[in-house]
Structures are given as structure tokens and as C-alpha cells.
Scaffold this active site. Structure first.
Site, PDB file in Angstrom:
ATOM      1  N   GLU A  95       0.820  -1.201   0.000  1.00 33.77           N
ATOM      2  CA  GLU A  95       0.000   0.000   0.000  1.00 33.77           C
ATOM      3  C   GLU A  95       0.856   1.254   0.000  1.00 33.77           C
ATOM      4  O   GLU A  95       2.012   1.242   0.423  1.00 33.77           O
ATOM      5  CB  GLU A  95      -0.900   0.011   1.248  1.00 33.77           C
ATOM      6  CG  GLU A  95      -1.955  -1.078   1.199  1.00 33.77           C
ATOM      7  CD  GLU A  95      -2.750  -1.187   2.495  1.00 33.77           C
ATOM      8  OE1 GLU A  95      -3.813  -1.804   2.457  1.00 33.77           O
ATOM      9  OE2 GLU A  95      -2.320  -0.655   3.518  1.00 33.77           O
ATOM     10  N   CYS A 150      -0.640   6.604   9.581  1.00 28.30           N
ATOM     11  CA  CYS A 150       0.621   6.009  10.028  1.00 28.30           C
ATOM     12  C   CYS A 150       0.369   4.703  10.757  1.00 28.30           C
ATOM     13  O   CYS A 150      -0.450   4.643  11.669  1.00 28.30           O
ATOM     14  CB  CYS A 150       1.350   6.934  10.994  1.00 28.30           C
ATOM     15  SG  CYS A 150       1.895   8.444  10.247  1.00 28.30           S
TER      16      CYS A 150
HETATM   17  N1  SAH Z   1      10.246   1.149   9.430  1.00 25.22           N
HETATM   18  C1  SAH Z   1      10.341   2.565   9.387  1.00 25.22           C
HETATM   19  C2  SAH Z   1       9.332   3.257   8.520  1.00 25.22           C
HETATM   20  C3  SAH Z   1       7.898   2.785   8.551  1.00 25.22           C
HETATM   21  S1  SAH Z   1       6.827   3.362   9.785  1.00 25.22           S
HETATM   22  C4  SAH Z   1      10.336   3.140  10.776  1.00 25.22           C
HETATM   23  O1  SAH Z   1      10.183   2.386  11.718  1.00 25.22           O
HETATM   24  O2  SAH Z   1      10.564   4.326  10.933  1.00 25.22           O
HETATM   25  C5  SAH Z   1       6.663   5.099   9.671  1.00 25.22           C
HETATM   26  C6  SAH Z   1       6.371   5.729  11.029  1.00 25.22           C
HETATM   27  O3  SAH Z   1       5.059   5.413  11.517  1.00 25.22           O
HETATM   28  C7  SAH Z   1       7.339   5.277  12.108  1.00 25.22           C
HETATM   29  O4  SAH Z   1       7.722   6.373  12.884  1.00 25.22           O
HETATM   30  C8  SAH Z   1       6.479   4.321  12.896  1.00 25.22           C
HETATM   31  O5  SAH Z   1       6.988   4.091  14.186  1.00 25.22           O
HETATM   32  C9  SAH Z   1       5.162   5.034  12.879  1.00 25.22           C
HETATM   33  N2  SAH Z   1       4.006   4.220  13.253  1.00 25.22           N
HETATM   34  C10 SAH Z   1       3.830   2.883  13.115  1.00 25.22           C
HETATM   35  N3  SAH Z   1       2.639   2.501  13.574  1.00 25.22           N
HETATM   36  C11 SAH Z   1       2.011   3.617  14.006  1.00 25.22           C
HETATM   37  C12 SAH Z   1       0.732   3.869  14.556  1.00 25.22           C
HETATM   38  N4  SAH Z   1      -0.140   2.886  14.758  1.00 25.22           N
HETATM   39  N5  SAH Z   1       0.419   5.147  14.870  1.00 25.22           N
HETATM   40  C13 SAH Z   1       1.302   6.157  14.635  1.00 25.22           C
HETATM   41  N6  SAH Z   1       2.514   5.987  14.119  1.00 25.22           N
HETATM   42  C14 SAH Z   1       2.878   4.717  13.811  1.00 25.22           C
END
Ligand code: SAH
Length: 343
Positions: free
Chosen positions: A88, A334
């Protein structure tokens, strides 16, 4: 699966054209056509050359299978890869342009407790051209071209950990920024990592001065390990050192993502500790209230708690912003991205 032609640089495409005994200007036509989001079958080259390419390469490595439109204008795309895997991506509209969030792996193996991408583990890495392909097809679908891009900014924050797929991600970044193609400035690209320190240090040497973003989400290693298993491998102190090195090599200030989780990391005491940790560093903090993921029992804070956290950080001299959640009604916010198997 055949090879992906969009993996190749302009120079590599030139070598293919030369080996086929075709005139060298064909290479530019192929590269430009691909960067416009065309399939091989649509390239403006002689049929024999097209046939030769189609024999060896995927005609359409990334297809938009479905588009979901949110009330706030955010679009979520379900992309189908040539082997049938689904990933996605999201396109968000801001005043300054459109930001596309791309995936780098099918699934993820980092295991963060708040994230949907990691629920089924990692199925496979995306190739450079499959990452780029997400942007090429969306730019085209949204009416953009190489001069007037519909996608003006890119964030590597979809499913996957970019530095767990290092070679392909670097190759993708080189092709995304290459002259004659999309030619995006590194300043318009953000790469988010959960903090894989060796790759952060290596990336500082690649000469790609993008916005390096690190998912912190906690102020101590112990607390971090409760939601992020990667904290057992790399310490916050080492992550901060790698960030400092990135700044030294690129002159780019770095960014920390901090998702506010109710009862976990969002007290004013956490804000104070975060400010102490980051004081005086050339960085910015992006706060976001955790988005609910239905398989997870963690939840985001109230808006008031988030505002209080932001105020405390700012009062203590830390540059910070609280991000709005976009596209949550279409599962595009996110942490909500997941490979969904339809059909
Ligand atoms: N693997 C990478 C990029 C993907 S996630 C990383 O960990 O940075 C992109 C961002 O979204 C990251 O900061 C991650 O921690 C955050 N994220 C993941 N799940 C989330 C959620 N349920 N709510 C808010 N942010 C989230």
C-alpha cells in the site's frame, strides 16, 4: 518473476540498448518513458526493441489495483506487484505539494507492537524499481509528468524498514533523484528508520542528503524495548551518535518521530526527559497521536495530552510539531498499512 526494468539506471539501460545493437538515443526514450509511468508496451521505440525488452522484463511491475479516497483528500493506493504480492501507499495533499508515502518491503520484520505492517512478518524485499514504480504510476494517474509532477515529495514510511532492504533502497533513491527522470531533490525525500545503526552510519556516506527520520517513541532503552524489539539491538545513545554523524556528513538536521501512546510514553515527565535527551541537537521532533490498529491493544492519547506534551517540549527549547493524522478513515494513517489479501 522477470527482472524489473525500472530497477536500472539510465546508464544500465544504455548498456542494454547497446547490447541489442540499437541506436543510443533509444536509451533516453526508454528511460524517460518509464519515468513517465509507461509500461514497456507503451514505449515509443521500434517494436523489435519493445519485444526484446518484454521478453526479459516485467511489462508492468507495479499496478494500481484499487484507490481509496479519504474525507480529508488523502488517497490510499493498493498496488499489485508482478508476483501478485500487494503493498500500500498513500498520497497526502499539503499546501506546498503532494507527499507520497511508499512501501519498501512486503510486510516488515521489525515487530513494533503498535504497527500493522509487521503483523504477518516480512514476506519479501521490494526491488528498487518496485519502490520507484509506486511513485511512477501514481504520478501518472494523478495527471503528473516529468516537468509538472503530481508527486512533489516522497516519504519512505510505508510498510517495511528501509534500512533492512538497504541496497535496493539506495538504488531506488539514486534513480528517483537522477537527472532526466523524476529528478526529485533529496531535500524533498524523507527516509524513516527504526534505528538500524550500522546502516545509518553507512548511509551518511552515500551522498544523498535527504531528511533522515528516526522512530524513537521512548526516552530510555528499557521503555523503548517494550514496544520496539529493535531496541534490544541498538541503544538510543548509539542512534543519537549516528544521527550526529549524519549531520556532520550532510549538514542536514535530523528528525525524530514520537508517537504518543496512552499510558506508555506521553506524560509530561517523558516530555522533560525527551527534551534533556535532545537538548542542543540539530533536530526536530514530529509528534503524532498513535493511530489505533485493531489487532493491537495500544491506543493514542487525547488531543489535550498531545498538546500538553508539545507545549512542554517547546517550553524546554526543542523544535517540535504535532502532526495531524491523515487518511485514518481509509486505513491509510501512520502504522495502518498492511498487505491485504483480496480475492
Ligand atoms: N520502518 C520505518 C518506517 C515505517 S513506519 C520506521 O520504523 O521508521 C513510519 C512511522 O510510523 C514510524 O515512525 C512508525 O513508528 C510510525 N508508526 C507505526 N505505527 C504507528 C501507529 N499505529 N500510529 C502512529 N505511528 C505509527
Amino acid at each position: 518473476m522477470k527482472d524489473v526494468l525500472q530497477d536500472r539506471s539510465a546508464a544500465e539501460i544504455a548498456a542494454i540498448v547497446e547490447a541489442a545493437g540499437e541506436k543510443s538515443f533509444r536509451a533516453r526514450q526508454i528511460f524517460e518513458g518509464l519515468m513517465q509511468g509507461k509500461k514497456i508496451a507503451e514505449l515509443p521505440v521500434p517494436p523489435a526493441l519493445r519485444a526484446l525488452l518484454i521478453e526479459q522484463f516485467e511489462d508492468e511491475p507495479v499496478k494500481i489495483r484499487e484507490t481509496f479516497v479519504s474525507r480529508d483528500g488523502t488517497k490510499k493506493f493498493l498496488f499489485e506487484l508482478a508476483d501478485g504480492n500487494l503493498v500500500e501507499g498513500v498520497l497526502m495533499r499539503y499546501k506546498y505539494g503532494n507527499t507520497q508515502c511508499v512501501s519498501t518491503q512486503v510486510g516488515c520484520r521489525m515487530g513494533c507492537k503498535f504497527c500493522a505492517s509487521t503483523l504477518g512478518g516480512r514476506l519479501r524485499d521490494l526491488t528498487a524499481g518496485e519502490i520507484l514504480g509506486q511513485i511512477l504510476v501514481v504520478n501518472r494517474a494523478e495527471g503528473g509528468n516529468l516537468k509538472e509532477r503530481a508527486v512533489t515529495n516522497v516519504v519512505l514510511m510505508g510498510s517495511g524498514e528501509p534500512f533492512d532492504n538497504y541496497q535496493n533502497v539506495v538504488k531506488f533513491l539514486r534513480n528517483l533523484t537522477a537527472e532526466g527522470g523524476i529528478a526529485m531533490s533529496a531535500r524533498n525525500i524523507s527516509l524513516s528508520t527504526c534505528g538500524l545503526v550500522p546502516e545509518m552510519l553507512k548511509f551518511a556516506e552515500e551522498g544523498i542528503p535527504l531528511n533522515l527520520t528516526v522512530s524513537l517513541h521512548a526516552v530510555t532503552d528499557g521503555e523503548r524495548a517494550r514496544t520496539m524489539p529493535v531496541a534490544n539491538r541498538y541503544k538510543i545513545a548509539d542512534i543519537l551518535q549516528a544521527c550526529a554523524y549524519y549531520f556532520e556528513r550532510t549538514g542536514r538536521r535530523y528528525i525524530f518521530e514520537y508517537s504518543l501512546i496512552e499510558g506508555e510514553n506521553a506524560d509530561l515527565a517523558h516530555a522533560a526527559a525527551l527534551a534533556d535527551l535532545l537538548k542542543g541537537k540539530p533536530c526536530h521532533v514530529n509528534l503524532i497521536r498513535l493511530n489505533a490498529v485493531k489487532e493491537r491493544d495500544l491506543s493514542g492519547t487525547s488531543e489535550e495530552t498531545a498538546q500538553a506534551f508539545l507545549k512542554e517540549l517547546t517550553r524546554r527549547g526543542i523544535s517540535a510539531t504535532l502532526r495531524r493524522s491523515m487518511g485514518s478513515d481509509i486505513g491509510g494513517a501512520c502504522g495502518q498499512l498492511r498487505a491485504r489479501y483480496i480475492s
